[in-house]
Design an enzyme around this catalytic site. Sequence first.
Site, PDB file in Angstrom:
ATOM      1  N   ASN A 123      42.851  45.455  48.273  1.00 52.57           N
ATOM      2  CA  ASN A 123      42.101  46.524  47.609  1.00 52.57           C
ATOM      3  C   ASN A 123      40.877  46.897  48.448  1.00 52.57           C
ATOM      4  O   ASN A 123      40.452  48.043  48.493  1.00 52.57           O
ATOM      5  CB  ASN A 123      41.658  46.065  46.220  1.00 52.57           C
ATOM      6  CG  ASN A 123      40.755  47.074  45.552  1.00 52.57           C
ATOM      7  OD1 ASN A 123      41.166  48.175  45.212  1.00 52.57           O
ATOM      8  ND2 ASN A 123      39.479  46.716  45.398  1.00 52.57           N
ATOM      9  N   ASP A 186      36.045  49.190  49.540  1.00 47.40           N
ATOM     10  CA  ASP A 186      37.413  49.497  49.084  1.00 47.40           C
ATOM     11  C   ASP A 186      38.143  50.360  50.111  1.00 47.40           C
ATOM     12  O   ASP A 186      37.576  51.330  50.624  1.00 47.40           O
ATOM     13  CB  ASP A 186      37.365  50.256  47.757  1.00 47.40           C
ATOM     14  CG  ASP A 186      37.024  49.358  46.585  1.00 47.40           C
ATOM     15  OD1 ASP A 186      36.024  48.601  46.696  1.00 47.40           O
ATOM     16  OD2 ASP A 186      37.738  49.399  45.570  1.00 47.40           O
ATOM     17  N   ASP A 216      45.509  40.710  44.764  1.00 42.02           N
ATOM     18  CA  ASP A 216      44.201  40.708  44.125  1.00 42.02           C
ATOM     19  C   ASP A 216      43.879  42.102  43.562  1.00 42.02           C
ATOM     20  O   ASP A 216      44.238  43.117  44.170  1.00 42.02           O
ATOM     21  CB  ASP A 216      43.199  40.340  45.237  1.00 42.02           C
ATOM     22  CG  ASP A 216      41.852  39.921  44.723  1.00 42.02           C
ATOM     23  OD1 ASP A 216      41.794  39.001  43.894  1.00 42.02           O
ATOM     24  OD2 ASP A 216      40.849  40.509  45.171  1.00 42.02           O
ATOM     25  N   HIS A 220      42.979  48.193  40.652  1.00 46.02           N
ATOM     26  CA  HIS A 220      41.854  48.945  41.234  1.00 46.02           C
ATOM     27  C   HIS A 220      42.210  49.692  42.517  1.00 46.02           C
ATOM     28  O   HIS A 220      41.332  50.286  43.146  1.00 46.02           O
ATOM     29  CB  HIS A 220      40.679  48.004  41.510  1.00 46.02           C
ATOM     30  CG  HIS A 220      40.089  47.428  40.254  1.00 46.02           C
ATOM     31  ND1 HIS A 220      39.302  48.158  39.398  1.00 46.02           N
ATOM     32  CD2 HIS A 220      40.208  46.204  39.700  1.00 46.02           C
ATOM     33  CE1 HIS A 220      38.938  47.405  38.373  1.00 46.02           C
ATOM     34  NE2 HIS A 220      39.486  46.213  38.530  1.00 46.02           N
ATOM     35  N   GLU A 259      47.385  40.207  40.217  1.00 40.66           N
ATOM     36  CA  GLU A 259      46.233  39.907  39.374  1.00 40.66           C
ATOM     37  C   GLU A 259      45.768  41.210  38.747  1.00 40.66           C
ATOM     38  O   GLU A 259      45.482  42.180  39.455  1.00 40.66           O
ATOM     39  CB  GLU A 259      45.072  39.321  40.182  1.00 40.66           C
ATOM     40  CG  GLU A 259      43.885  39.011  39.288  1.00 40.66           C
ATOM     41  CD  GLU A 259      42.520  39.149  39.957  1.00 40.66           C
ATOM     42  OE1 GLU A 259      41.629  38.396  39.610  1.00 40.66           O
ATOM     43  OE2 GLU A 259      42.356  40.036  40.828  1.00 40.66           O
TER      44      GLU A 259
END
Length: 506
Positions: A123, A186, A216, A220, A259
């Site tokens: 991410n 990011d 992970d 997002h 996740e």
Amino acid sequence: MRKIIRFAALLTALALFALPVQAAPEGPLEGMIYEVFVRAFADSDGDGIGDLKGLTGKLDYVESLGAKALWLMPVFPSPSYHGYDVTDYRSINPEYGTMEDFELLLSEAHARGIRVLLDLPINHTSSQHPWFIESQKEDSPYRSWYHWLKAGENDALLGQKVWDNKPWKQLGDAYYYALFWDGMPDLNFSSPEVVREVTDIAKYWLSFGVDGFRMDAASHIFARAEQGMSQDVEASAAFWQGFYREIKAVFPDAYLLAEAWESLDIRSRILTGFDAVVNFDVGDQLIPLIKQGGSGAAFTQALARVYGAYEQAAPGRGDAPFLSNHDQPRVFAALGYSKDRAALAARVLMTLPGNPVVYYGEEIGMAGAKPDEELRTPMLWGEGDSALTTWHDSRYNKRTQSVSLQQEDADSLLSVYRRMAALRQAHPALLRGSFAPYEASDSALMAWTRTAEGETILVVHNPTSEARAFEAPEGALNLSDEASAAGGLSVPALSSLLLRLPMEGI
Ligand SMILES: [Ca+2]
């Protein structure tokens, strides 16, 4: 003569270099996943920092737990101790060893029927990753790999907060988007180059012999950063669906685990791009139930809702329940340092659907609370074991019984984990069976059935501190030493019953 010897040495070297990694077990992953923080696990060279060779030296222990996969927290070069901010996705953190060490770990794990999953945090990268450093130049081709805004371009957005933090971080006269921390900018997944590169990195490791990934912060990936939002769930799910298709086309047995520390509806969407999403609900709901009491029937119904939502959103995909992980207070501490409570939590975990995840040290009752370093302290092998790491001195584990003290003790927590993992692996109903709530007359009890391949196992757990009445169905057979007497009308405090039900029509 000397020439011949040299030639032979060269051949040997070539043979070693070309030695293929021993193949992983075939088919889908079914079994316990053991989450390891390499830095804390086992040291091989006396510098006190856990490494890959140290972990390889402890694979017999991992096998003895009944683990079918290792999930390695990030093993890539990184400026931080935890490694979630990566500076190079195609090599091994020199503190942990070399590519040859990693190759040996893979081979030795596969030889024991254990797969190796890598934590792949994509991410964001480290702010010291060459891509990010390059992207700081406005005319660089890497500029579009991250989210950049110039001062004055959108001041309202720059001032917005997510989780009490401003995700837009100033650097010179520009701002970049970093949701979690300014050291972790990011990546911009609207860039086709970023999507290509991340997919290539995954294929690179799978070609090397790795068996899958834990991803992970999966929800997002797309953030709608321009609108000040921390996640765009639909866009993130669409990205993962494409990633899943592309990976599975070449590596059908690769295990992709997400996740997503999110609500059930968000997790269900993210699951559409994965084999499983780690299930935070289990620990969140089970720990207070065991510690303070409550309704076991309500817990069971909540589980059924989760599985129902998953089956509707992503038919055939799995679950990955766990008690606590590297970001949370360790379950043993959360349960008030009680071995009986921890043993019950372990038995619940091992009787749920999906692939249960055990965080290293949980099986011996390691304790720890925030800050994060205290959740990730050295594995307690036992006094005088040269594999002990010293990277962080634990405040909470002064009296925790080590592996060497627990492994010969049939009553130890470690022995409970080993027996339950073995029992689970031995019964298709527990390993891959369907789940259905079972109505017990006492709603304090958790009760459900698991069914597969003509076998139905009735699982009953008593989370309370007193014995509870339970009417066992006629003909039920007691399966486990962990359970009290079969056919009994009472389940002792903090105990479990595992009963094989007679097949219908017999
Ligand atoms: Ca070391």
